[in-house]
Every structure is written in C-alpha cells, then in structure tokens.
Design a protein around this motif. Structure first.
Motif, PDB file in Angstrom:
ATOM      1  N   ILE A 190     -23.595  40.071   2.083  1.00  0.00           N
ATOM      2  CA  ILE A 190     -23.697  39.280   0.848  1.00  0.00           C
ATOM      3  C   ILE A 190     -23.366  37.856   1.261  1.00  0.00           C
ATOM      4  N   LYS A 191     -24.359  37.036   1.450  1.00  0.00           N
ATOM      5  CA  LYS A 191     -24.166  35.740   2.079  1.00  0.00           C
ATOM      6  C   LYS A 191     -23.342  34.797   1.203  1.00  0.00           C
ATOM      7  N   SER A 192     -22.416  34.116   1.846  1.00  0.00           N
ATOM      8  CA  SER A 192     -21.673  33.065   1.153  1.00  0.00           C
ATOM      9  C   SER A 192     -22.133  31.680   1.602  1.00  0.00           C
ATOM     10  N   VAL A 193     -22.890  31.618   2.690  1.00  0.00           N
ATOM     11  CA  VAL A 193     -23.557  30.377   3.084  1.00  0.00           C
ATOM     12  C   VAL A 193     -25.007  30.478   2.622  1.00  0.00           C
ATOM     13  N   ASP A 194     -25.336  29.721   1.576  1.00  0.00           N
ATOM     14  CA  ASP A 194     -26.673  29.803   0.984  1.00  0.00           C
ATOM     15  C   ASP A 194     -27.741  29.197   1.866  1.00  0.00           C
ATOM     16  N   ALA A 195     -27.404  28.102   2.532  1.00  0.00           N
ATOM     17  CA  ALA A 195     -28.429  27.380   3.276  1.00  0.00           C
ATOM     18  C   ALA A 195     -27.807  26.584   4.406  1.00  0.00           C
ATOM     19  N   ALA A 196     -28.579  26.405   5.481  1.00  0.00           N
ATOM     20  CA  ALA A 196     -28.182  25.560   6.608  1.00  0.00           C
ATOM     21  C   ALA A 196     -29.462  25.002   7.215  1.00  0.00           C
ATOM     22  N   TYR A 197     -29.686  23.714   7.030  1.00  0.00           N
ATOM     23  CA  TYR A 197     -30.903  23.090   7.558  1.00  0.00           C
ATOM     24  C   TYR A 197     -30.658  21.602   7.774  1.00  0.00           C
ATOM     25  N   MET A 198     -31.615  20.923   8.413  1.00  0.00           N
ATOM     26  CA  MET A 198     -31.473  19.508   8.730  1.00  0.00           C
ATOM     27  C   MET A 198     -32.007  18.654   7.581  1.00  0.00           C
ATOM     28  N   LEU A 199     -31.179  17.717   7.114  1.00  0.00           N
ATOM     29  CA  LEU A 199     -31.620  16.759   6.097  1.00  0.00           C
ATOM     30  C   LEU A 199     -32.376  15.601   6.730  1.00  0.00           C
ATOM     31  N   THR A 200     -31.926  15.163   7.894  1.00  0.00           N
ATOM     32  CA  THR A 200     -32.617  14.143   8.688  1.00  0.00           C
ATOM     33  C   THR A 200     -32.589  14.608  10.137  1.00  0.00           C
ATOM     34  N   ASN A 201     -33.025  13.736  11.034  1.00  0.00           N
ATOM     35  CA  ASN A 201     -33.065  14.124  12.447  1.00  0.00           C
ATOM     36  C   ASN A 201     -31.686  14.422  13.015  1.00  0.00           C
ATOM     37  N   ASN A 202     -30.639  13.806  12.434  1.00  0.00           N
ATOM     38  CA  ASN A 202     -29.293  14.046  12.990  1.00  0.00           C
ATOM     39  C   ASN A 202     -28.265  14.505  11.956  1.00  0.00           C
ATOM     40  N   LEU A 203     -28.675  14.650  10.695  1.00  0.00           N
ATOM     41  CA  LEU A 203     -27.757  15.073   9.627  1.00  0.00           C
ATOM     42  C   LEU A 203     -28.042  16.511   9.200  1.00  0.00           C
ATOM     43  N   GLN A 227     -26.251  22.222  15.324  1.00  0.00           N
ATOM     44  CA  GLN A 227     -25.970  21.408  16.509  1.00  0.00           C
ATOM     45  C   GLN A 227     -27.084  21.561  17.543  1.00  0.00           C
ATOM     46  N   GLN A 228     -27.590  22.785  17.677  1.00  0.00           N
ATOM     47  CA  GLN A 228     -28.701  23.016  18.599  1.00  0.00           C
ATOM     48  C   GLN A 228     -29.972  22.291  18.146  1.00  0.00           C
ATOM     49  N   GLU A 229     -30.078  22.071  16.835  1.00  0.00           N
ATOM     50  CA  GLU A 229     -31.240  21.363  16.298  1.00  0.00           C
ATOM     51  C   GLU A 229     -31.053  19.851  16.283  1.00  0.00           C
ATOM     52  N   GLY A 230     -29.904  19.382  16.783  1.00  0.00           N
ATOM     53  CA  GLY A 230     -29.691  17.949  16.928  1.00  0.00           C
ATOM     54  C   GLY A 230     -28.698  17.328  15.969  1.00  0.00           C
ATOM     55  N   ALA A 231     -27.964  18.126  15.215  1.00  0.00           N
ATOM     56  CA  ALA A 231     -27.030  17.572  14.231  1.00  0.00           C
ATOM     57  C   ALA A 231     -25.831  16.910  14.912  1.00  0.00           C
ATOM     58  N   THR A 232     -25.626  15.642  14.597  1.00  0.00           N
ATOM     59  CA  THR A 232     -24.420  14.930  15.017  1.00  0.00           C
ATOM     60  C   THR A 232     -23.570  14.551  13.808  1.00  0.00           C
ATOM     61  N   GLN A 233     -24.072  14.844  12.617  1.00  0.00           N
ATOM     62  CA  GLN A 233     -23.348  14.665  11.358  1.00  0.00           C
ATOM     63  C   GLN A 233     -23.587  15.909  10.511  1.00  0.00           C
ATOM     64  N   ILE A 234     -22.594  16.267   9.696  1.00  0.00           N
ATOM     65  CA  ILE A 234     -22.709  17.469   8.868  1.00  0.00           C
ATOM     66  C   ILE A 234     -22.297  17.155   7.430  1.00  0.00           C
ATOM     67  N   ALA A 235     -23.108  17.627   6.481  1.00  0.00           N
ATOM     68  CA  ALA A 235     -22.757  17.577   5.056  1.00  0.00           C
ATOM     69  C   ALA A 235     -22.415  18.997   4.616  1.00  0.00           C
ATOM     70  N   ILE A 236     -21.187  19.187   4.127  1.00  0.00           N
ATOM     71  CA  ILE A 236     -20.744  20.496   3.632  1.00  0.00           C
ATOM     72  C   ILE A 236     -20.800  20.452   2.112  1.00  0.00           C
ATOM     73  N   ASP A 237     -21.684  21.231   1.523  1.00  0.00           N
ATOM     74  CA  ASP A 237     -21.891  21.217   0.070  1.00  0.00           C
ATOM     75  C   ASP A 237     -21.020  22.292  -0.577  1.00  0.00           C
ATOM     76  N   LEU A 238     -19.972  21.849  -1.282  1.00  0.00           N
ATOM     77  CA  LEU A 238     -19.065  22.760  -1.991  1.00  0.00           C
ATOM     78  C   LEU A 238     -19.198  22.615  -3.500  1.00  0.00           C
ATOM     79  N   ARG A 239     -20.278  22.051  -3.962  1.00  0.00           N
ATOM     80  CA  ARG A 239     -20.474  21.914  -5.404  1.00  0.00           C
ATOM     81  C   ARG A 239     -20.633  23.295  -6.040  1.00  0.00           C
ATOM     82  N   ASP A 240     -19.974  23.478  -7.170  1.00  0.00           N
ATOM     83  CA  ASP A 240     -20.021  24.746  -7.921  1.00  0.00           C
ATOM     84  C   ASP A 240     -19.437  25.916  -7.134  1.00  0.00           C
ATOM     85  N   ASN A 241     -18.671  25.633  -6.093  1.00  0.00           N
ATOM     86  CA  ASN A 241     -18.015  26.684  -5.309  1.00  0.00           C
ATOM     87  C   ASN A 241     -16.636  26.939  -5.923  1.00  0.00           C
ATOM     88  N   PRO A 242     -16.417  28.139  -6.507  1.00  0.00           N
ATOM     89  CA  PRO A 242     -15.169  28.395  -7.233  1.00  0.00           C
ATOM     90  C   PRO A 242     -13.986  28.787  -6.364  1.00  0.00           C
TER      91      PRO A 242
END
Length: 528
Positions: A190-203, A227-242
């Motif tokens: 039952i996944k608690s991480v809904d999504a993980a993808y690149m927003l830009t080339n490094n984010l 990180q393998q896809e080139g992420a040097t910055q990370i956005a952690i989305d905790l909106r609506d996370n109870p």
C-alpha cells in the motif's frame, strides 16, 4: 461559504484527526484487570456496567455502552486521543503497516460483476497477467457475479493467508474462451509514496501521502532513482499528509542532515525529555531540498518541516501547517480494540511547540480551517497571527514561531474560489473514476496498447469526451460550468485516465501541471 466548507472539509480534517498521529512503541496491557481492579473509581464503572447487563428491564448492548463511555472519556482529554473499535482495528493497522496479503488488484462492481480497474504494481496479479477490464467470475468455486455480494465479502474471497493459492476464472473482452489464473496470495504494497519523478533536468519531486511502516524504504528507493536520473535538488511534497509513524519521519530527515543535528525532542507530563539526533551519513546532506506544506500537513509532516527549518536546511514552501504537536502511543484494550493516547508533546530543535490551542473544545479545534479562511491567512502571509512571546531564532538567525503549525519560509496563497475548489474535490472523487472506467471499457484493446509517450502526445480528452462528461455530471447532480473550468476538467480527466492505465506517478505528474506551489519551487530551484 459555510455550506461549501461543510461539504468537503470535514472529510479532509477528519483524516488529519484520525491518521495524523505520532505512534510510539506499542504497549500491550494484557494484565489490565489486575492493574486497575484496586481503584474504586474504576470499580464503580465496572459495577454499573454489570448492573445494566444483569438487572436492567430491557436488553441493552453493554458493548456499545462501553464504546460510548470510552469515546466520551477521550473526547475530554484532547482532540487526538482516540478510540479504535475492534471492527476497525484491522483495517487501520493494515493501512499503517504498508502492505496487505491478497491478489493485488483494485476493482469495482459493475452490473453485479467484479471488474479489475488495475492490477497493483508489484502484486501477484500484475506478475501473472491480470489486466484492467478483466471480469473475475469465480474465485476457486465461489461465484462472484449476479449475486448481491458486499465489498467486504468480495475482499474476503480474494484475500487470504500468505502463500495460499486461489484460482480465478476471468472473462476478457475480445476473447472467446474464459481465462484461468492460479495466483499465490502474497504481500501487496500500500504505497505511501505516490510519485517520484523529475520536475526539471536537476530537480526531483517526491510526493508522500502518509508515514507508514514502509515509507522510509519507499522514500529512499525514490531518492536513489531520482539521483540516478540527475537530481541534484529534491522537492518533498507533504501537502495533505496527515502524519503517521514518528520513526519514518525521523529516518527521512536523517538523509538530509549532517550527523549530530537535533531533529526533535519530546517531553511528557513528568518533564522527562527524550532527544532525537541525526546519526548517519545521508544521501542528500549537501544538496538543496524544498519541503511543500499546506494547512492539512500535520504531525509527522510538521516534524519533517520543523527539523529542516530549525536547522537552517532547505526551504519550506506553501502555507501554515495544521498544528499538531502531540505524541500518541497505541495501547490494546484486550478485546481487539485499542486507544491512541496522547503521552507527550514534541518540540522542534529550537524548542518551539507547534501544537495549536484546543481549549475551546473539539468542534472549534477541527473547524480551524474556516477560521483561517475568514481571517485571510490562506490568501496573505500578513494575516497569519503570531505570538511574539513564542518567537525563536534558528542557529542561522532566522525568526520562527511556535503556537500552532509551521509557518513556511515562502508563502504561496491558496486559490480560495470555493466553486473551483468544490469542483476539484468532486473531480478527485469516485464519480470521475467511474466515468473514465466506462470510457476505457469502450475500447480496452486500444487504450491498453498505448505507451506513456503515446498517451502524452495524443489528444486523448477530446471535446466530444468533455461533452459526454458534462452530460454525465448533470445526470449525477454535479453540473460543471465547462465554459469556465474546461482546462481544469480536461486535466483531471486525463490524469485519472493515466492513473487507471499507468499508475499514481503519471496521475500526480498531470495533476501537478499548473500547480502554484510546484511552479514556485521550480522558479526558486533555478536561482540556487
């Protein structure tokens, strides 16, 4: 305005109340009768229940009396001490555990037939070849069609003990013969991480919906993938996370803080303090991090945001969080039920409590969203009330405040068009899912043949389909002003179709288009 609040806010705030708990280690009071029997006040309650049970003129279900009594006691303590009846305990535990044993499909009943919406990724049904649109006619010899059978009964047929087998007889459109699949039941995530993808080339972007037993493992795998896809910055989305398990939140923070940094401390009624520090080399200690929060980010979500903010690490973006700084411990009551009892308060590294006041009662506490809307703080940061006596300073000199939630470093206003917000709530509900399911059923072979790239490029949501949805919405008593909200409806239709065909990652990717907070994160990431 008040009526609109009543329609959809209680559900969200109820989830914050029920799920946004910080669970400590479990204690099993198996000898509770011996512990409590010598107390005359507790003995009085036991005698009253016995008198009613044996002497009262009419039959009374004393179990329900006990449940009511327990709830009333807890209601008078604080808003987050809650009772979990035995009939709910298994499902609550399963949700927080992060997996269940079964065949691994999401399904719905269509014309008294069990129809697969989508096999769950990583589950036994996906591995063996079950597809969206398949009709499950039999589970072993049990008929699952043309019967008035409840969802609970269906689930019982498909779930079972781990490593047990079930033979499914399946009808698939386009095939003359029925298909038979012998499936070994196994643990399905039952996944608690809904999504993980690149927003830009490094984010990179990671969306966490709650903190369950598997959340840190899921998060770490997602972080490594990005990180393998080139992420040097990370956005952690905790909106609506109870919220959820404290340990999972701590482990995630530890990936970003250098060793020895204070993450939080707790204090109980006796004044005993327990500090938690970062203790290992993390994957992202020297890289930029953004944390996204809103008015429904609670509990463990606030621990994460507070630990980053008070250690001058990263940037918190969004709106003031919910304001839950109480720690609960789950305690079994011996009959399959349990309580989550508040045992301590937690404090961020600078020493601030972010628990909002609850002295005016539970109703006022859970209606705090309405108050925030009325005082304007969802629209402007200047409307956020702060108590200067609860002013703290981080090691880097940043001013932060206690007294109710985490105030973000960068404020992004909420779109307070309630008509649009109400429509968004409807679009996220089962109505839209049902409509899309019916669209897919018209040509399963075509839709199942689409790759993600094809799906993105093609005009999947045509004007004709939009018109059909408008008629569907009217028939189901939620008329849509297509001339005003056509782009929003088009995006949600495509996102839900992507969800049913490809999964949560693709759903979240499309939903996030035109998201104000995401746009702000991307803007900030380019200046760092």
């Amino acid at each position: 305005m008040k009526e609109n609040n009543k329609i959809y806010l209680p559900l969200l705030l109820g989830l914050v109340c029920a799920a946004g708990v910080l669970l400590g280690s479990k204690i099993n009071f198996s000898s509770s009768q011996g512990l409590f029997s010598s107390n005359p006040k507790k003995e009085k309650l036991n005698r009253l229940i016995d008198y009613i049970d044996y002497e009262y003129v009419d039959y009374v279900n004393t179990d329900s009396i006990v449940d009511i009594t327990v709830n009333r006691i807890l209601e008078n303590l604080d808003p987050h001490s809650v009772y979990i009846p035995s009939v709910e305990y298994a499902s609550v535990t399963e949700n927080m555990k992060g997996d269940f044993v079964g065949i691994g499909v999401s399904f719905q009943s269509v014309n008294d037939t069990v129809v697969v919406i989508q096999p769950i990724k990583g589950g036994p049904s996906e591995k063996i070849g079950i597809k969206g649109g398949d009709r499950i006619l039999f589970a072993n010899d049990a008929q699952l069609f043309d019967k008035n059978i409840s969802n609970d009964s269906l689930i019982a047929q498909l779930k079972g003990e781990e490593n047990t087998n079930v033979t499914l007889t399946v009808f698939r459109k386009g095939l003359k013969e029925l298909l038979r699949f012998n499936i070994k039941r196994s643990r399905v995530p039952i996944k608690s991480v809904d999504a993980a993808y690149m927003l830009t080339n490094n984010l990179g972007y990671i969306k966490v919906n709650r903190f369950a037993e598997s959340t840190y493992r899921e998060f770490k795998e997602s972080l490594e993938k990005l990180q393998q896809e080139g992420a040097t910055q990370i956005a952690i989305d905790l909106r609506d996370n109870p919220g959820g398990y404290l340990s999972e939140a701590i482990n995630i923070v530890d990936e970003f803080l250098k060793d020895g940094k204070l993450i939080l401390y707790t204090k109980n009624k006796k004044g005993a303090m327990e500090e938690t520090h970062s203790r290992r080399k993390g994957k992202f200690e020297d890289r930029e991090v953004f944390v996204l929060i809103n008015e429904n980010s609670a509990s463990a979500s606030e621990i994460v945001a507070g630990a980053f903010q008070d250690n001058d690490r990263g940037t918190i973006i969004g709106r003031r969080s919910y304001g839950k700084g109480l720690v609960q411990r789950e305690m079994e009551l011996g009959d399959g039920s349990a309580v989550r009892l508040t045992i301590a308060r937690y404090y961020t590294p600078t020493g601030r409590s972010i628990q909002k006041p609850y002295g005016e009662g539970n109703e006022a506490y859970f209606n705090d969203y309405t108050r925030r809307y009325k005082n304007g703080e969802l629209r402007t940061a200047d409307s956020i009330h702060v108590d200067d006596s609860l002013r703290y300073v981080t090691p880097g000199g940043k001013i932060v405040y206690g007294g109710g939630g985490i105030i973000p470093d960068i404020f992004v206003p909420k779109d307070t068009n309630f008509e649009k917000e109400h429509l968004t709530y409807i679009l996220r509900s089962g109505h839209l899912s049902q409509f899309i399911f019916e669209v897919l059923e018209q040509d399963r072979n075509y839709y199942n043949s689409l790759s993600w790239d094809d799906f993105q490029k093609k005009e999947i949501i045509t004007d004709a389909l939009l018109a059909n949805f408008q008629s569907y919405a009217r028939r189901n008593n939620f008329p849509v002003k297509m001339n005003v909200y056509k782009p929003l409806v088009r995006r949600y239709l495509k996102a839900v179709m992507a969800q049913q065909l490809f999964g949560e990652d693709e759903f979240q990717r499309l939903i996030n288009e035109d998201d104000r907070i995401i746009e702000k994160v991307i803007e900030l990431s380019k200046t760092i």
